[in-house]
Design a protein around this motif. Sequence first.
Motif, PDB file in Angstrom:
ATOM      1  N   VAL B  29       0.864  -1.185   0.000  1.00 19.41           N
ATOM      2  CA  VAL B  29       0.000   0.000   0.000  1.00 19.41           C
ATOM      3  C   VAL B  29       0.895   1.227   0.000  1.00 19.41           C
ATOM      4  O   VAL B  29       1.737   1.379   0.891  1.00 19.41           O
ATOM      5  CB  VAL B  29      -0.904   0.046   1.258  1.00 19.41           C
ATOM      6  N   CYS B  37      -0.818   6.294   5.217  1.00 18.49           N
ATOM      7  CA  CYS B  37      -0.147   5.139   5.845  1.00 18.49           C
ATOM      8  C   CYS B  37       0.296   4.194   4.742  1.00 18.49           C
ATOM      9  O   CYS B  37      -0.519   3.808   3.901  1.00 18.49           O
ATOM     10  CB  CYS B  37      -1.126   4.446   6.796  1.00 18.49           C
ATOM     11  N   SER B  38       1.565   3.850   4.711  1.00 15.32           N
ATOM     12  CA  SER B  38       2.040   2.888   3.718  1.00 15.32           C
ATOM     13  C   SER B  38       2.344   1.554   4.392  1.00 15.32           C
ATOM     14  O   SER B  38       2.612   1.495   5.598  1.00 15.32           O
ATOM     15  CB  SER B  38       3.280   3.416   2.994  1.00 15.32           C
ATOM     16  N   VAL B  39       2.268   0.478   3.598  1.00 16.13           N
ATOM     17  CA  VAL B  39       2.535  -0.869   4.104  1.00 16.13           C
ATOM     18  C   VAL B  39       3.441  -1.590   3.111  1.00 16.13           C
ATOM     19  O   VAL B  39       3.148  -1.614   1.911  1.00 16.13           O
ATOM     20  CB  VAL B  39       1.241  -1.682   4.286  1.00 16.13           C
ATOM     21  N   GLY B  58       7.000   7.048  13.639  1.00  9.59           N
ATOM     22  CA  GLY B  58       6.923   5.706  14.197  1.00  9.59           C
ATOM     23  C   GLY B  58       6.668   4.658  13.120  1.00  9.59           C
ATOM     24  O   GLY B  58       6.466   4.978  11.940  1.00  9.59           O
ATOM     25  N   GLN B  59       6.711   3.405  13.528  1.00 10.26           N
ATOM     26  CA  GLN B  59       6.484   2.290  12.606  1.00 10.26           C
ATOM     27  C   GLN B  59       5.987   1.089  13.407  1.00 10.26           C
ATOM     28  O   GLN B  59       6.322   0.939  14.583  1.00 10.26           O
ATOM     29  CB  GLN B  59       7.777   1.903  11.879  1.00 10.26           C
ATOM     30  N   ILE B  60       5.185   0.248  12.749  1.00 11.51           N
ATOM     31  CA  ILE B  60       4.743  -1.004  13.358  1.00 11.51           C
ATOM     32  C   ILE B  60       5.247  -2.157  12.501  1.00 11.51           C
ATOM     33  O   ILE B  60       5.115  -2.131  11.274  1.00 11.51           O
ATOM     34  CB  ILE B  60       3.203  -1.048  13.474  1.00 11.51           C
ATOM     35  N   VAL B  62       4.873  -6.324  11.927  1.00 13.46           N
ATOM     36  CA  VAL B  62       4.090  -7.529  12.214  1.00 13.46           C
ATOM     37  C   VAL B  62       4.799  -8.681  11.529  1.00 13.46           C
ATOM     38  O   VAL B  62       4.953  -8.689  10.300  1.00 13.46           O
ATOM     39  CB  VAL B  62       2.636  -7.404  11.704  1.00 13.46           C
ATOM     40  N   TYR B 107       5.710  -7.452   7.938  1.00 10.59           N
ATOM     41  CA  TYR B 107       5.095  -6.261   7.374  1.00 10.59           C
ATOM     42  C   TYR B 107       5.702  -5.050   8.076  1.00 10.59           C
ATOM     43  O   TYR B 107       5.996  -5.104   9.283  1.00 10.59           O
ATOM     44  CB  TYR B 107       3.574  -6.263   7.594  1.00 10.59           C
ATOM     45  N   ILE B 109       4.588  -1.154   8.697  1.00  8.02           N
ATOM     46  CA  ILE B 109       3.429  -0.264   8.605  1.00  8.02           C
ATOM     47  C   ILE B 109       3.873   1.134   9.016  1.00  8.02           C
ATOM     48  O   ILE B 109       4.399   1.313  10.123  1.00  8.02           O
ATOM     49  CB  ILE B 109       2.305  -0.780   9.523  1.00  8.02           C
ATOM     50  N   PRO B 111       2.525   4.730   9.552  1.00  8.16           N
ATOM     51  CA  PRO B 111       1.522   5.791   9.652  1.00  8.16           C
ATOM     52  C   PRO B 111       2.197   7.155   9.508  1.00  8.16           C
ATOM     53  O   PRO B 111       3.404   7.283   9.743  1.00  8.16           O
ATOM     54  CB  PRO B 111       0.944   5.600  11.061  1.00  8.16           C
TER      55      PRO B 111
END
Lengths: 134, 134
Positions: B29, B37-39, B58-60, B62, B107, B109, B111
């Motif tokens: 994305v 938000c890109s993925v 920040g970043q997430i 998974v 992944y 993520i 935001p």
Amino acid sequence: MSEQPTTPTETQRASADYFTGVAWVTSLVKASDGTDCSVGEVTFEPGARNNWHSHPSGQILVVTMGTGLYQERGQPARVLRPGDAVSIALGVVHWHGATATSLFTHYAINPGASKGVVDWGAPVTDDEYRAAQP
Amino acid sequence: MSEQPTTPTETQRASADYFTGVAWVTSLVKASDGTDCSVGEVTFEPGARNNWHSHPSGQILVVTMGTGLYQERGQPARVLRPGDAVSIALGVVHWHGATATSLFTHYAINPGASKGVVDWGAPVTDDEYRAAQP
């Protein structure tokens, strides 16, 4: 500050107020001050779908299992398969769920979670759901 | 407005300027006006890791495959396995990558992508990487 890595815990059944059929929700990341973005994993049993709804800050779906459906108000439904991703802009009314014959799992990514995650509408009727099948 | 579902295309090799060893990045994305938000999906070959870096919003992470490492500056490394998630607050200096003996996929993520996705620092040295092994 960042959170510890987390392993999913406490899968919960999705509320019958907002879902038709059986769906399961596992929270992976709660919105933190650091990212203001939450991540959950949702599995729909065959036939299950959520109500029409929209998101105050949008939402991203990333499909990991099965075959599902995504439909925006006034548009034809689209079939979703593993590897597909959908970027849903804020305020767009839509629903998602499994097809009638398949399990379906996606991640649900909610940026801007402090503005609220979802505004719920009416259930997807059986007629609407039947018309959406591939 | 929302984007069409997308299937991943054009996996790219991660830049040798910012990664040690071989890693592969697939965009799922791109940041849109709707979610900002890109993925992406990142696979590290055994021994591969990115440079020390931080994220303006920040970043997430998974984790979906293999065994990996996540380390914040001044902290012990943590082992990551499928189902683990990490929420990384803005400005926290860290690196992630595979262990020396395992593939690793997560992944990523992002935001608030319009504020920029990453600020790169120095490579993780072989000594730092060896010390981080489980």
